[in-house]
Design a protein around this motif. Sequence first.
Motif, PDB file in Angstrom:
ATOM      1  N   ALA A 135       3.844   5.257  -2.667  1.00 21.92           N
ATOM      2  CA  ALA A 135       4.768   6.034  -1.839  1.00 21.92           C
ATOM      3  C   ALA A 135       6.171   5.573  -2.202  1.00 21.92           C
ATOM      4  N   TYR A 136       7.113   6.491  -2.098  1.00 15.93           N
ATOM      5  CA  TYR A 136       8.477   6.167  -2.524  1.00 15.93           C
ATOM      6  C   TYR A 136       9.523   6.507  -1.455  1.00 15.93           C
ATOM      7  N   ASP A 137       9.088   7.210  -0.398  1.00 12.88           N
ATOM      8  CA  ASP A 137      10.044   7.522   0.668  1.00 12.88           C
ATOM      9  C   ASP A 137       9.320   7.605   2.007  1.00 12.88           C
ATOM     10  N   GLY A 177       5.387   1.718  -6.111  1.00 15.53           N
ATOM     11  CA  GLY A 177       5.206   1.426  -7.530  1.00 15.53           C
ATOM     12  C   GLY A 177       6.495   1.652  -8.300  1.00 15.53           C
ATOM     13  N   ASP A 178       6.660   0.879  -9.385  1.00 13.38           N
ATOM     14  CA  ASP A 178       7.819   1.168 -10.239  1.00 13.38           C
ATOM     15  C   ASP A 178       7.558   2.443 -11.045  1.00 13.38           C
ATOM     16  N   SER A 179       6.385   3.054 -10.831  1.00 15.45           N
ATOM     17  CA  SER A 179       6.136   4.411 -11.349  1.00 15.45           C
ATOM     18  C   SER A 179       7.187   5.368 -10.800  1.00 15.45           C
ATOM     19  N   LEU A 180       7.926   4.946  -9.791  1.00 14.55           N
ATOM     20  CA  LEU A 180       8.998   5.799  -9.266  1.00 14.55           C
ATOM     21  C   LEU A 180      10.025   6.104 -10.357  1.00 14.55           C
ATOM     22  N   GLN A 219      -9.417   1.634  -4.904  1.00 11.42           N
ATOM     23  CA  GLN A 219      -8.767   2.494  -5.900  1.00 11.42           C
ATOM     24  C   GLN A 219      -7.321   2.692  -5.490  1.00 11.42           C
ATOM     25  N   VAL A 220      -6.439   2.781  -6.480  1.00  6.98           N
ATOM     26  CA  VAL A 220      -5.046   3.140  -6.201  1.00  6.98           C
ATOM     27  C   VAL A 220      -4.688   4.315  -7.110  1.00  6.98           C
ATOM     28  N   GLN A 221      -3.948   5.252  -6.548  1.00  4.27           N
ATOM     29  CA  GLN A 221      -3.525   6.409  -7.324  1.00  4.27           C
ATOM     30  C   GLN A 221      -2.062   6.708  -7.037  1.00  4.27           C
TER      31      GLN A 221
HETATM   32  O1  KIV Z   1       3.753   1.633 -10.557  1.00  2.00           O
HETATM   33  C1  KIV Z   1       2.688   2.024 -10.088  1.00  2.00           C
HETATM   34  O2  KIV Z   1       2.602   3.072  -9.446  1.00  2.00           O
HETATM   35  C2  KIV Z   1       1.502   1.202 -10.317  1.00  2.00           C
HETATM   36  C3  KIV Z   1       0.173   1.791  -9.969  1.00  2.00           C
HETATM   37  C4  KIV Z   1      -0.126   2.989 -10.751  1.00  2.00           C
HETATM   38  C5  KIV Z   1      -0.916   0.787 -10.015  1.00  2.00           C
HETATM   39  O3  KIV Z   1       1.610   0.106 -10.768  1.00  2.00           O
END
Ligand code: KIV
Length: 260
Positions: A23-25, A43-46, A212-214
Amino acid sequence: MSNTITLFQKAKESGRPLALVTAYDATMAALAQAAGVDALLVGDSLGMVVQGSDNTLSVTLHEMIYHTKLVVRGAPDMFVITDLPFMSYQVSPENALRSAGLALKEGRAHAVKLEGGEEITPQVRALIAAGIPVMAHLGLQPQSIHLYGGYGKRGKTAAEQRKLLASAQALQDAGAFALVLENIPHNLAAEITRTLEMPTIGIGAGPACDGQVQVFHDLLGLRPGFKPRHAKRYTEAGRTIIKGLARFVQEVREGSFVSR
Ligand code: KIV
Protein backbone atom coordinates in the motif's frame (compact mmCIF):
# COMPACT_ATOMS: atom_id res chain seq x y z
CA MET A 1 -6.74 -8.83 13.64
CA SER A 2 -3.44 -8.32 15.45
CA ASN A 3 -1.21 -5.39 14.62
CA THR A 4 1.90 -6.60 16.36
CA ILE A 5 4.83 -8.70 15.27
CA THR A 6 3.37 -11.71 17.17
CA LEU A 7 1.01 -12.11 14.22
CA PHE A 8 3.88 -13.60 12.22
CA GLN A 9 5.10 -16.21 14.69
CA LYS A 10 1.54 -17.22 15.57
CA ALA A 11 0.79 -17.75 11.89
CA LYS A 12 3.85 -19.98 11.46
CA GLU A 13 2.94 -22.02 14.53
CA SER A 14 -0.73 -22.42 13.66
CA GLY A 15 -0.20 -22.97 9.93
CA ARG A 16 -2.61 -20.13 9.03
CA PRO A 17 -1.19 -18.50 5.90
CA LEU A 18 -0.69 -14.72 5.96
CA ALA A 19 -2.03 -12.43 3.22
CA LEU A 20 -0.01 -9.22 2.74
CA VAL A 21 -0.36 -6.51 0.13
CA THR A 22 1.57 -3.39 -0.66
CA ALA A 23 0.00 0.00 0.00
CA TYR A 24 1.27 3.47 -0.75
CA ASP A 25 -1.44 5.83 0.49
CA ALA A 26 -4.27 6.14 3.02
CA THR A 27 -7.08 5.12 0.64
CA MET A 28 -5.36 1.91 -0.40
CA ALA A 29 -4.48 1.11 3.20
CA ALA A 30 -8.07 1.60 4.36
CA LEU A 31 -9.35 -0.67 1.57
CA ALA A 32 -6.86 -3.38 2.50
CA GLN A 33 -7.79 -3.10 6.17
CA ALA A 34 -11.49 -3.42 5.30
CA ALA A 35 -10.71 -6.56 3.24
CA GLY A 36 -9.04 -8.28 6.21
CA VAL A 37 -5.47 -8.22 4.86
CA ASP A 38 -3.08 -9.34 7.63
CA ALA A 39 -0.34 -6.71 7.24
CA LEU A 40 0.76 -3.96 4.85
CA LEU A 41 4.06 -3.46 3.09
CA VAL A 42 4.99 0.02 1.94
CA GLY A 43 7.16 -1.39 -0.83
CA ASP A 44 9.80 0.56 -2.70
CA SER A 45 7.87 -0.84 -5.68
CA LEU A 46 6.20 2.55 -5.31
CA GLY A 47 9.06 3.80 -7.48
CA MET A 48 7.49 1.84 -10.33
CA VAL A 49 3.74 1.82 -9.65
CA VAL A 50 3.37 5.30 -8.14
CA GLN A 51 6.32 7.25 -9.53
CA GLY A 52 6.46 5.61 -12.97
CA SER A 53 10.16 4.67 -12.90
CA ASP A 54 11.37 1.47 -14.53
CA ASN A 55 13.00 0.22 -11.31
CA THR A 56 13.07 0.89 -7.56
CA LEU A 57 16.55 2.39 -7.28
CA SER A 58 15.67 6.07 -7.34
CA VAL A 59 13.25 5.93 -4.39
CA THR A 60 14.52 7.98 -1.45
CA LEU A 61 14.17 7.38 2.27
CA HIS A 62 12.26 10.66 2.51
CA GLU A 63 9.71 9.37 -0.04
CA MET A 64 9.37 6.04 1.79
CA ILE A 65 8.71 7.88 5.04
CA TYR A 66 6.12 10.11 3.40
CA HIS A 67 4.19 7.15 1.94
CA THR A 68 4.50 5.18 5.19
CA LYS A 69 2.86 8.05 7.09
CA LEU A 70 -0.07 8.02 4.67
CA VAL A 71 -0.51 4.25 4.95
CA VAL A 72 -0.39 4.23 8.75
CA ARG A 73 -2.96 7.02 8.81
CA GLY A 74 -5.29 5.06 6.50
CA ALA A 75 -5.03 1.76 8.40
CA PRO A 76 -4.26 2.66 12.01
CA ASP A 77 -5.02 -0.87 13.24
CA MET A 78 -2.64 -2.68 10.92
CA PHE A 79 0.96 -3.85 11.17
CA VAL A 80 2.92 -1.79 8.63
CA ILE A 81 6.33 -2.77 7.29
CA THR A 82 8.29 -0.29 5.21
CA ASP A 83 11.07 -0.97 2.74
CA LEU A 84 14.42 0.63 3.37
CA PRO A 85 15.28 1.93 -0.11
CA PHE A 86 18.47 1.41 -2.12
CA MET A 87 21.59 2.74 -0.37
CA SER A 88 19.80 3.64 2.85
CA TYR A 89 21.20 0.57 4.68
CA GLN A 90 23.83 -1.17 2.53
CA VAL A 91 26.64 1.20 3.52
CA SER A 92 26.91 0.17 7.18
CA PRO A 93 24.94 -0.87 10.27
CA GLU A 94 24.97 2.83 11.30
CA ASN A 95 23.45 3.78 7.95
CA ALA A 96 20.71 1.15 8.51
CA LEU A 97 20.07 2.33 12.07
CA ARG A 98 19.64 5.98 11.03
CA SER A 99 17.31 5.09 8.15
CA ALA A 100 15.20 2.58 10.06
CA GLY A 101 15.02 4.90 13.05
CA LEU A 102 13.48 7.61 10.87
CA ALA A 103 11.08 5.11 9.27
CA LEU A 104 9.74 4.22 12.72
CA LYS A 105 9.92 7.68 14.34
CA GLU A 106 8.63 9.79 11.45
CA GLY A 107 6.86 7.25 9.23
CA ARG A 108 5.44 5.37 12.23
CA ALA A 109 6.17 2.01 10.61
CA HIS A 110 6.22 -1.03 12.87
CA ALA A 111 9.07 -2.79 11.05
CA VAL A 112 11.46 -2.41 8.13
CA LYS A 113 12.31 -4.71 5.23
CA LEU A 114 15.84 -5.06 3.83
CA GLU A 115 16.95 -6.89 0.70
CA GLY A 116 20.02 -9.08 0.97
CA GLY A 117 21.60 -12.23 2.40
CA GLU A 118 24.47 -13.05 4.74
CA GLU A 119 26.22 -9.78 3.82
CA ILE A 120 23.54 -7.68 5.57
CA THR A 121 23.41 -9.65 8.83
CA PRO A 122 25.49 -6.97 10.65
CA GLN A 123 22.74 -4.47 9.72
CA VAL A 124 20.00 -6.87 10.87
CA ARG A 125 21.74 -7.49 14.20
CA ALA A 126 22.22 -3.74 14.81
CA LEU A 127 18.54 -3.03 14.09
CA ILE A 128 17.31 -5.83 16.34
CA ALA A 129 19.62 -4.61 19.12
CA ALA A 130 17.98 -1.18 18.77
CA GLY A 131 14.49 -2.71 19.03
CA ILE A 132 13.60 -2.45 15.35
CA PRO A 133 11.91 -5.53 13.82
CA VAL A 134 13.37 -6.66 10.50
CA MET A 135 11.74 -8.51 7.63
CA ALA A 136 14.38 -9.93 5.28
CA HIS A 137 14.07 -10.33 1.48
CA LEU A 138 15.87 -12.95 -0.63
CA GLY A 139 15.69 -14.34 -4.14
CA LEU A 140 14.95 -11.70 -6.72
CA GLN A 141 16.10 -8.51 -5.02
CA PRO A 142 14.83 -5.66 -7.20
CA GLN A 143 17.43 -3.25 -5.80
CA SER A 144 20.10 -5.45 -7.47
CA ILE A 145 18.45 -5.35 -10.88
CA HIS A 146 21.52 -3.92 -12.62
CA LEU A 147 23.57 -6.83 -11.29
CA TYR A 148 21.08 -9.43 -12.57
CA GLY A 149 20.19 -7.74 -15.85
CA GLY A 150 16.50 -8.70 -15.58
CA TYR A 151 13.59 -9.69 -13.34
CA GLY A 152 13.81 -13.44 -14.06
CA LYS A 153 13.83 -16.28 -11.50
CA ARG A 154 16.71 -16.54 -9.07
CA GLY A 155 18.04 -19.67 -7.38
CA LYS A 156 18.12 -21.85 -10.46
CA THR A 157 21.61 -23.36 -10.01
CA ALA A 158 22.67 -25.67 -7.17
CA ALA A 159 25.29 -23.12 -6.03
CA GLU A 160 22.73 -20.32 -5.88
CA GLN A 161 20.31 -22.58 -4.01
CA ARG A 162 22.94 -23.42 -1.39
CA LYS A 163 23.69 -19.72 -1.00
CA LEU A 164 20.01 -18.85 -0.56
CA LEU A 165 19.52 -21.58 2.08
CA ALA A 166 22.61 -20.39 3.99
CA SER A 167 21.46 -16.77 3.78
CA ALA A 168 17.96 -17.63 4.99
CA GLN A 169 19.43 -19.38 8.03
CA ALA A 170 21.88 -16.52 8.69
CA LEU A 171 19.10 -13.91 8.53
CA GLN A 172 17.01 -15.94 10.97
CA ASP A 173 20.00 -16.30 13.31
CA ALA A 174 20.53 -12.53 13.11
CA GLY A 175 16.97 -12.02 14.38
CA ALA A 176 14.75 -11.31 11.35
CA PHE A 177 11.08 -12.02 12.14
CA ALA A 178 10.04 -13.05 8.61
CA LEU A 179 11.54 -13.58 5.18
CA VAL A 180 10.18 -12.52 1.79
CA LEU A 181 11.12 -15.00 -0.95
CA GLU A 182 10.74 -13.43 -4.37
CA ASN A 183 10.68 -15.30 -7.65
CA ILE A 184 12.54 -18.50 -6.80
CA PRO A 185 11.74 -22.13 -7.70
CA HIS A 186 8.75 -23.40 -5.73
CA ASN A 187 10.57 -26.46 -4.40
CA LEU A 188 13.39 -24.29 -3.06
CA ALA A 189 10.88 -21.99 -1.32
CA ALA A 190 9.23 -25.08 0.18
CA GLU A 191 12.59 -26.34 1.48
CA ILE A 192 13.47 -22.94 2.99
CA THR A 193 10.00 -22.75 4.57
CA ARG A 194 10.39 -26.21 6.12
CA THR A 195 13.85 -25.39 7.45
CA LEU A 196 13.09 -22.05 9.09
CA GLU A 197 11.32 -21.19 12.31
CA MET A 198 10.45 -17.70 11.01
CA PRO A 199 7.63 -17.46 8.46
CA THR A 200 8.35 -17.12 4.76
CA ILE A 201 6.23 -14.75 2.69
CA GLY A 202 6.32 -15.59 -1.00
CA ILE A 203 5.89 -13.62 -4.18
CA GLY A 204 6.36 -15.84 -7.20
CA ALA A 205 7.70 -18.53 -4.87
CA GLY A 206 4.83 -21.01 -4.82
CA PRO A 207 2.14 -22.11 -2.39
CA ALA A 208 4.31 -23.71 0.32
CA CYS A 209 5.35 -20.36 1.83
CA ASP A 210 3.78 -19.35 5.15
CA GLY A 211 2.14 -16.36 3.48
CA GLN A 212 1.91 -14.44 0.23
CA VAL A 213 2.57 -10.81 -0.61
CA GLN A 214 1.41 -9.10 -3.78
CA VAL A 215 1.63 -5.62 -5.25
CA PHE A 216 -1.78 -3.94 -4.86
CA HIS A 217 -1.87 -2.71 -8.47
CA ASP A 218 -1.03 -6.18 -9.85
CA LEU A 219 -3.74 -7.97 -7.86
CA LEU A 220 -6.45 -5.55 -8.87
CA GLY A 221 -5.48 -4.79 -12.46
CA LEU A 222 -4.77 -1.12 -11.89
CA ARG A 223 -2.23 -1.16 -14.72
CA PRO A 224 -4.25 -2.87 -17.45
CA GLY A 225 -1.33 -3.50 -19.81
CA PHE A 226 0.99 -4.96 -17.19
CA LYS A 227 0.54 -8.45 -15.74
CA PRO A 228 3.56 -10.04 -14.07
CA ARG A 229 3.59 -13.86 -14.17
CA HIS A 230 3.43 -14.23 -10.40
CA ALA A 231 0.36 -12.00 -10.03
CA LYS A 232 -3.20 -13.26 -10.01
CA ARG A 233 -5.84 -10.73 -11.08
CA TYR A 234 -8.97 -10.58 -8.93
CA THR A 235 -10.56 -7.69 -10.79
CA GLU A 236 -9.86 -5.32 -13.66
CA ALA A 237 -10.06 -2.12 -11.62
CA GLY A 238 -7.96 -0.21 -14.15
CA ARG A 239 -10.45 -0.91 -16.95
CA THR A 240 -13.39 -0.05 -14.65
CA ILE A 241 -11.76 3.28 -13.78
CA ILE A 242 -11.07 4.11 -17.44
CA LYS A 243 -14.73 3.36 -18.32
CA GLY A 244 -15.99 5.53 -15.44
CA LEU A 245 -13.74 8.43 -16.40
CA ALA A 246 -14.67 8.12 -20.07
CA ARG A 247 -18.38 8.40 -19.16
CA PHE A 248 -17.61 11.53 -17.11
CA VAL A 249 -15.72 13.05 -20.05
CA GLN A 250 -18.57 12.19 -22.41
CA GLU A 251 -21.27 13.66 -20.13
CA VAL A 252 -19.30 16.89 -19.62
CA ARG A 253 -18.83 17.27 -23.38
CA GLU A 254 -22.50 16.54 -24.10
CA GLY A 255 -23.62 18.96 -21.39
CA SER A 256 -25.48 16.21 -19.50
CA PHE A 257 -23.21 16.12 -16.43
CA VAL A 258 -25.03 17.26 -13.33
CA SER A 259 -23.61 17.30 -9.82
CA ARG A 260 -25.10 18.66 -6.64
O1 KIV B 1 8.70 -3.38 -3.06
C1 KIV B 1 7.85 -4.26 -2.95
O2 KIV B 1 6.66 -4.07 -3.23
C2 KIV B 1 8.29 -5.58 -2.48
C3 KIV B 1 7.32 -6.71 -2.59
C4 KIV B 1 6.93 -6.99 -3.97
C5 KIV B 1 7.78 -7.92 -1.86
O3 KIV B 1 9.38 -5.72 -2.04
